[in-house]
Scaffold this motif. Structure first.
Motif, PDB file in Angstrom:
ATOM      1  N   PRO A   1     -19.412 -73.080   0.922  1.00  0.00           N
ATOM      2  CA  PRO A   1     -18.676 -74.188   0.292  1.00  0.00           C
ATOM      3  C   PRO A   1     -19.275 -74.537  -1.065  1.00  0.00           C
ATOM      4  CG  PRO A   1     -19.011 -74.646   2.604  1.00  0.00           C
ATOM      5  CD  PRO A   1     -19.816 -73.407   2.302  1.00  0.00           C
ATOM      6  N   GLY A   2     -18.384 -74.773  -2.012  1.00  0.00           N
ATOM      7  CA  GLY A   2     -18.817 -75.048  -3.370  1.00  0.00           C
ATOM      8  C   GLY A   2     -18.926 -73.816  -4.234  1.00  0.00           C
ATOM      9  N   GLY A   3     -18.842 -72.663  -3.607  1.00  0.00           N
ATOM     10  CA  GLY A   3     -18.957 -71.412  -4.330  1.00  0.00           C
ATOM     11  C   GLY A   3     -17.663 -70.967  -4.967  1.00  0.00           C
ATOM     12  N   SER A   4     -17.723 -69.793  -5.582  1.00  0.00           N
ATOM     13  CA  SER A   4     -16.564 -69.229  -6.267  1.00  0.00           C
ATOM     14  C   SER A   4     -16.300 -67.814  -5.784  1.00  0.00           C
ATOM     15  CB  SER A   4     -16.796 -69.203  -7.782  1.00  0.00           C
ATOM     16  OG  SER A   4     -16.976 -70.499  -8.292  1.00  0.00           O
ATOM     17  N   LEU A   5     -15.070 -67.422  -5.956  1.00  0.00           N
ATOM     18  CA  LEU A   5     -14.660 -66.069  -5.570  1.00  0.00           C
ATOM     19  C   LEU A   5     -13.503 -65.669  -6.469  1.00  0.00           C
ATOM     20  CD1 LEU A   5     -15.843 -64.325  -3.259  1.00  0.00           C
ATOM     21  CD2 LEU A   5     -13.893 -65.020  -1.857  1.00  0.00           C
ATOM     22  N   ARG A   6     -13.438 -64.398  -6.780  1.00  0.00           N
ATOM     23  CA  ARG A   6     -12.331 -63.897  -7.601  1.00  0.00           C
ATOM     24  C   ARG A   6     -11.601 -62.815  -6.830  1.00  0.00           C
ATOM     25  NH1 ARG A   6     -11.245 -64.513 -13.003  1.00  0.00           N
ATOM     26  NH2 ARG A   6      -9.838 -62.978 -13.977  1.00  0.00           N
ATOM     27  N   LEU A   7     -10.340 -63.054  -6.579  1.00  0.00           N
ATOM     28  CA  LEU A   7      -9.493 -62.078  -5.904  1.00  0.00           C
ATOM     29  C   LEU A   7      -8.702 -61.292  -6.934  1.00  0.00           C
ATOM     30  CD1 LEU A   7      -8.030 -64.271  -3.018  1.00  0.00           C
ATOM     31  CD2 LEU A   7     -10.188 -63.012  -3.090  1.00  0.00           C
ATOM     32  N   SER A   8      -8.410 -60.055  -6.590  1.00  0.00           N
ATOM     33  CA  SER A   8      -7.616 -59.224  -7.477  1.00  0.00           C
ATOM     34  C   SER A   8      -6.507 -58.536  -6.689  1.00  0.00           C
ATOM     35  CB  SER A   8      -8.500 -58.177  -8.147  1.00  0.00           C
ATOM     36  OG  SER A   8      -7.768 -57.453  -9.114  1.00  0.00           O
ATOM     37  N   CYS A   9      -5.377 -58.384  -7.328  1.00  0.00           N
ATOM     38  CA  CYS A   9      -4.227 -57.700  -6.738  1.00  0.00           C
ATOM     39  C   CYS A   9      -3.835 -56.572  -7.677  1.00  0.00           C
ATOM     40  CB  CYS A   9      -3.080 -58.688  -6.565  1.00  0.00           C
ATOM     41  SG  CYS A   9      -1.510 -57.943  -6.066  1.00  0.00           S
ATOM     42  N   ALA A  10      -3.903 -55.354  -7.177  1.00  0.00           N
ATOM     43  CA  ALA A  10      -3.551 -54.190  -7.973  1.00  0.00           C
ATOM     44  C   ALA A  10      -2.206 -53.642  -7.519  1.00  0.00           C
ATOM     45  CB  ALA A  10      -4.634 -53.126  -7.838  1.00  0.00           C
ATOM     46  N   ALA A  11      -1.326 -53.413  -8.474  1.00  0.00           N
ATOM     47  CA  ALA A  11       0.007 -52.904  -8.154  1.00  0.00           C
ATOM     48  C   ALA A  11       0.094 -51.421  -8.460  1.00  0.00           C
ATOM     49  CB  ALA A  11       1.061 -53.666  -8.956  1.00  0.00           C
ATOM     50  N   SER A  12       0.915 -50.723  -7.659  1.00  0.00           N
ATOM     51  CA  SER A  12       1.062 -49.274  -7.834  1.00  0.00           C
ATOM     52  C   SER A  12       1.983 -48.926  -8.992  1.00  0.00           C
ATOM     53  CB  SER A  12       1.612 -48.649  -6.550  1.00  0.00           C
ATOM     54  OG  SER A  12       2.893 -49.196  -6.255  1.00  0.00           O
TER      55      SER A  12
END
Length: 114
Positions: A14-25
């Protein structure tokens, strides 16, 4: 047909960060892209969306902690998540929409745990 693959999920405090990525074909330049999330027993809810022009939309309940961005040259859409809370635990999925045509990714799990 566009295939979407999410990455970047994991376990975070909690309090942290995260970066999600979505790659398309394929090319997603004309698609409205969005991130959704879902927890067991609940309806899937919108996290953020971004138009082809770059205009973004965030539901009020997201409280300004997340930022969506896209790179049409790389065919990727990212979600920067800051100040994460336990209630952000969910499977996060990427969606591409063009009119009535919709594509979903398989999702990536984000778990908040101290």
């Amino acid at each position: 047909q566009v295939q979407l693959v999410e990455s970047g999920g994991g376990l975070v405090q909690p309090g942290g960060s995260l970066r999600l990525s979505c790659a398309a074909s394929g090319s997603i330049g004309i698609y409205v892209m969005a991130w959704y999330r879902q927890t067991p027993g609940k309806q899937r809810e919108l996290v953020a969306s971004i138009m082809s022009c770059g205009s973004t939309n965030y539901p009020d309940y997201m409280e300004g902690r997340f930022t969506i961005s896209r790179d049409n040259d790389k065919n990727t859409v990212d979600l920067q998540m800051n100040s994460l809370k336990p209630e952000d635990t969910a499977v996060y999925s990427c969606r591409a929409r063009l009119g009535s045509t919709i594509y979903w990714g398989q999702g990536t799990q984000v778990t908040l745990s101290s």
